[in-house]
Write a protein that holds these residues in place. Structure first.
Motif, short mmCIF file in Angstrom:
data_model
loop_
_atom_site.label_atom_id
_atom_site.label_comp_id
_atom_site.label_asym_id
_atom_site.label_seq_id
_atom_site.Cartn_x
_atom_site.Cartn_y
_atom_site.Cartn_z
N ARG A 239 -37.05 -14.35 -5.71
CA ARG A 239 -36.83 -13.02 -5.16
C ARG A 239 -35.60 -12.96 -4.24
O ARG A 239 -34.78 -12.05 -4.34
CB ARG A 239 -38.07 -12.56 -4.40
N SER A 240 -35.47 -13.94 -3.34
CA SER A 240 -34.38 -13.91 -2.36
C SER A 240 -33.30 -14.95 -2.63
O SER A 240 -32.21 -14.86 -2.07
CB SER A 240 -34.94 -14.12 -0.95
N GLY A 241 -33.58 -15.93 -3.47
CA GLY A 241 -32.63 -17.01 -3.74
C GLY A 241 -32.99 -18.25 -2.95
O GLY A 241 -33.41 -18.18 -1.79
N LEU A 242 -32.82 -19.42 -3.57
CA LEU A 242 -33.14 -20.68 -2.93
C LEU A 242 -32.19 -20.96 -1.76
O LEU A 242 -31.03 -20.56 -1.77
CB LEU A 242 -33.06 -21.84 -3.92
N ILE A 243 -32.73 -21.69 -0.76
CA ILE A 243 -31.89 -22.21 0.33
C ILE A 243 -31.49 -23.64 0.05
O ILE A 243 -30.38 -24.06 0.40
CB ILE A 243 -32.66 -22.11 1.66
N ALA A 244 -32.38 -24.41 -0.63
CA ALA A 244 -32.10 -25.82 -0.92
C ALA A 244 -32.51 -26.14 -2.34
O ALA A 244 -33.57 -25.71 -2.81
CB ALA A 244 -32.83 -26.72 0.06
N THR A 266 -27.23 -13.55 -12.20
CA THR A 266 -28.36 -13.00 -11.44
C THR A 266 -28.12 -13.06 -9.93
O THR A 266 -28.96 -12.61 -9.15
CB THR A 266 -29.64 -13.79 -11.76
N LYS A 267 -26.96 -13.63 -9.52
CA LYS A 267 -26.62 -13.78 -8.10
C LYS A 267 -27.74 -14.48 -7.32
O LYS A 267 -28.07 -14.11 -6.19
CB LYS A 267 -26.32 -12.41 -7.48
N SER A 268 -28.30 -15.52 -7.95
CA SER A 268 -29.48 -16.17 -7.38
C SER A 268 -29.16 -17.38 -6.50
O SER A 268 -30.08 -18.00 -5.97
CB SER A 268 -30.42 -16.61 -8.51
N LEU A 269 -27.89 -17.74 -6.35
CA LEU A 269 -27.53 -18.87 -5.49
C LEU A 269 -26.77 -18.41 -4.24
O LEU A 269 -26.13 -19.22 -3.58
CB LEU A 269 -26.68 -19.89 -6.26
N GLY A 270 -26.88 -17.16 -3.93
CA GLY A 270 -26.12 -16.62 -2.80
C GLY A 270 -26.54 -17.16 -1.45
O GLY A 270 -25.79 -17.07 -0.49
N ARG A 271 -27.79 -17.73 -1.37
CA ARG A 271 -28.26 -18.28 -0.09
C ARG A 271 -28.27 -19.80 -0.06
O ARG A 271 -28.67 -20.40 0.93
CB ARG A 271 -29.69 -17.81 0.19
N LEU A 272 -27.82 -20.45 -1.13
CA LEU A 272 -27.98 -21.91 -1.25
C LEU A 272 -27.10 -22.64 -0.25
O LEU A 272 -25.88 -22.64 -0.36
CB LEU A 272 -27.65 -22.36 -2.67
N GLN A 273 -27.74 -23.28 0.74
CA GLN A 273 -27.04 -24.00 1.79
C GLN A 273 -27.11 -25.51 1.63
O GLN A 273 -26.30 -26.23 2.22
CB GLN A 273 -27.64 -23.63 3.15
N THR A 294 -16.87 -26.16 -9.61
CA THR A 294 -17.01 -24.73 -9.88
C THR A 294 -18.32 -24.19 -9.33
O THR A 294 -18.36 -23.11 -8.73
CB THR A 294 -16.94 -24.47 -11.40
N LEU A 295 -19.40 -24.96 -9.51
CA LEU A 295 -20.72 -24.54 -9.03
C LEU A 295 -20.73 -24.41 -7.51
O LEU A 295 -21.26 -23.43 -6.96
CB LEU A 295 -21.78 -25.56 -9.47
N LEU A 296 -20.14 -25.39 -6.82
CA LEU A 296 -20.22 -25.42 -5.36
C LEU A 296 -19.27 -24.45 -4.68
O LEU A 296 -19.51 -24.05 -3.53
CB LEU A 296 -19.92 -26.84 -4.85
N ALA A 297 -18.20 -24.07 -5.37
CA ALA A 297 -17.11 -23.33 -4.73
C ALA A 297 -17.58 -22.07 -4.00
O ALA A 297 -17.12 -21.78 -2.90
CB ALA A 297 -16.05 -22.98 -5.76
N ALA A 298 -18.49 -21.32 -4.60
CA ALA A 298 -18.87 -20.03 -4.02
C ALA A 298 -20.11 -20.10 -3.14
O ALA A 298 -20.58 -19.07 -2.66
CB ALA A 298 -19.09 -19.02 -5.15
N LEU A 299 -20.68 -21.30 -2.93
CA LEU A 299 -21.92 -21.42 -2.16
C LEU A 299 -21.64 -21.48 -0.66
O LEU A 299 -20.62 -22.03 -0.24
CB LEU A 299 -22.68 -22.69 -2.57
N PRO A 300 -22.55 -20.96 0.17
CA PRO A 300 -22.44 -21.11 1.63
C PRO A 300 -22.97 -22.48 2.05
O PRO A 300 -23.93 -22.59 2.81
CB PRO A 300 -23.31 -19.96 2.15
N LEU A 301 -22.33 -23.55 1.57
CA LEU A 301 -22.88 -24.90 1.63
C LEU A 301 -22.79 -25.50 3.03
O LEU A 301 -21.71 -25.55 3.62
CB LEU A 301 -22.15 -25.78 0.63
N GLU A 302 -23.94 -25.99 3.52
CA GLU A 302 -23.99 -26.69 4.80
C GLU A 302 -24.33 -28.17 4.64
O GLU A 302 -23.94 -28.99 5.47
CB GLU A 302 -25.02 -26.02 5.72
N THR A 303 -25.08 -28.50 3.60
CA THR A 303 -25.52 -29.88 3.38
C THR A 303 -25.24 -30.27 1.94
O THR A 303 -25.68 -29.60 1.01
CB THR A 303 -27.02 -30.02 3.66
N LEU A 304 -24.52 -31.38 1.78
CA LEU A 304 -24.18 -31.89 0.44
C LEU A 304 -24.62 -33.35 0.33
O LEU A 304 -24.20 -34.20 1.12
CB LEU A 304 -22.68 -31.78 0.19
#
Length: 465
Positions: A239-244, A266-273, A294-304
């Motif tokens: 519903r809201s998108g995964l965080i992790a 589906t814009k389902s990775l918009g919250r993936l940190q 390409t996958l990571l480029a648009a994510l609000p990534l905090e932990t990799l």
């Protein structure tokens, strides 16, 4: 002049919150009645039994006897973590221990989280006692039931917010759809950890996806049958998108590019940190690097977190890959972790210099590069945790004394924010003392002491496979 006894009682819980080793809290309970009142809830709030502790059988027996016989102490318990449990006992001793376990758990009326992971030690009596704990929200279980309990009864664990299954059997996999239908509305964190199980399939993930629309964290380890189809079903129906999201040792047929395309639609990775991935094989590594960038480029990534699958050791990634990571995520990245993957010195320096929020870093490095690695880490002014693995393929294991010397050398070069450092299989706490010399200058002395926090360091929770 104010004395220690003049401290307002309401400050004691705050002060005791900084006391970590349980033996210190136990000593505080013996000071006086006021100290006991405020220290005992802290002492029993979180019970963790480490596999490497001495006299494990005795500790566990005494623990559950106390919980069984002292309900007023058991009510303080909110978390129990048992990653070891004695099994090779005489029948009368085992029955007595099991009876105390059941009565002790029944007395833990405020229990919120339980970890019970030793293969074959979880049984129907313990399960029934836990299901009577109406505040229980988190469970981590060994799913190899071996006839010790009826897997169908797991469905009675409802209103869970976190579920971790280790090596689930075919019977448990069969009841997963019905289980998720009764607890999926509250479930926020789902982890399935296997060595290499063919039981976890795309069909399973697709069947449980409609009931996991509130999920925040999904972690799948050692599931070589899952592809972008199954994971995509869970992610896209969220519903809201995964965080992790953690995907380790998955199918070689997992098409990251197609997964990214579906998620973008589906814009389902918009919250993936937070993301954890296992690299591809050497033959297809260049394609994997391109698709992951390409996958990571648009994510609000905090932990990799990245790791290479065995038998690959010290996989070489291109400097362009790390440069793209820094360019896209330098303003948000707080944790950077790589296992069995070597990073070139220039890229490491770039990460530590440009990622101003970096708090954790786990890397592979050669011991001969210790000086330059320390220089690279020094500019990271918010670092709290460092772990360095030295490649083991070309030489003998490094002695404990040398590892500690290496860790201390690095800690002395790093920011004063550093509180934890590790090398290979060793972890220490970083301590600093301050003195003023004859010239009025403040001298800082850095030292290491044994790791005493109740939490297991992240790099030891799962053997990356």
């Amino acid at each position: 002049m104010a004395q220690f006894l003049d401290i307002p009682l309401e400050l004691l819980p705050i002060i005791f919150g900084f006391i970590l080793p349980s033996r210190y809290l136990a000593n505080l309970c013996l000071v006086n009645r006021s100290f006991h009142t405020f220290a005992s809830p802290r002492l029993y709030h979180q019970i963790v039994i480490f596999p490497w502790q001495k006299e494990i059988k005795l500790k566990i027996a005494l623990l559950f006897r106390t919980l069984a016989e002292c309900p007023y102490l058991a009510r303080h318990v909110q978390r129990i973590e048992l990653r070891i449990f004695p099994k090779a006992l005489a029948s009368t001793t085992y029955n007595s221990l099991l009876d105390n376990c059941v009565r002790g758990i029944q007395n833990c009326v405020n229990l919120r989280s339980c970890t019970w992971t030793r293969d074959g030690s979880f049984n129907s009596a313990v399960m029934s006692a836990l299901q009577g704990c109406h505040n229980l929200q988190e469970i981590e279980l060994n799913g190899h039931d071996t006839g010790a309990y009826n897997p169908i009864a797991l469905v009675q664990f409802q209103r869970l917010s976190k579920l971790t299954l280790i090596m689930p059997s075919a019977q448990i996999i069969d009841i997963m759809p019905s289980w998720m239908s009764v607890t999926g509305a509250t479930l926020r964190h789902l982890s399935i950890i296997c060595k290499s199980s063919s039981l976890i399939t795309d069909a399973l993930l697709e069947s449980i996806a409609p009931n996991l629309v509130e999920l925040d964290h999904l972690h799948l380890i050692g599931c070589p049958k899952i592809t972008h189809e199954g994971v995509g079903a869970i992610v896209s129906t969220n519903r809201s998108g995964l965080i992790a999201l953690g995907l380790e040792s998955f199918s070689s047929s997992f098409d990251i590019n197609e997964f990214h395309r579906r998620c973008s639609k589906t814009k389902s990775l918009g919250r993936l940190q937070n993301i954890t991935l296992t690299t591809s094989t050497e033959k297809t590594l260049s394609v994997w690097i391109k698709d992951v960038n390409t996958l990571l480029a648009a994510l609000p990534l905090e932990t990799l977190h990245l790791n290479a699958p065995p038998p690959l050791v010290n996989v070489q990634m291109t400097s362009d890959f790390w440069r793209n990571i820094v360019d896209a995520h330098s303003t948000l990245l707080t944790s950077f972790s790589i296992h069995r993957i070597q990073i070139d010195i220039d890229s490491l320096r770039d990460i530590c210099y440009k990622c101003h929020r970096l708090e954790q870093i786990f890397i592979v490095a050669e011991r001969r590069d210790l000086d330059v690695v320390a220089q690279c880490l020094a500019p990271a002014h918010r670092l709290r945790s460092i772990h360095i693995n030295f490649p083991m393929a070309s030489g003998e294991p490094v002695a404990h004394g040398l590892l500690m010397s290496d860790a201390l050398y690095i800690a002395r070069q790093c920011s004063a924010t550093l509180t934890q450092i590790g090398c290979n299989t060793r972890v220490w706490q970083v301590n600093r003392s301050f003195t003023v010399n004859a010239d009025g200058e403040t001298i800082t002395e850095t030292s290491l002491s044994p790791y005493e926090r109740p939490e297991i360091p992240e790099q030891f929770l799962v053997a990356r496979g």
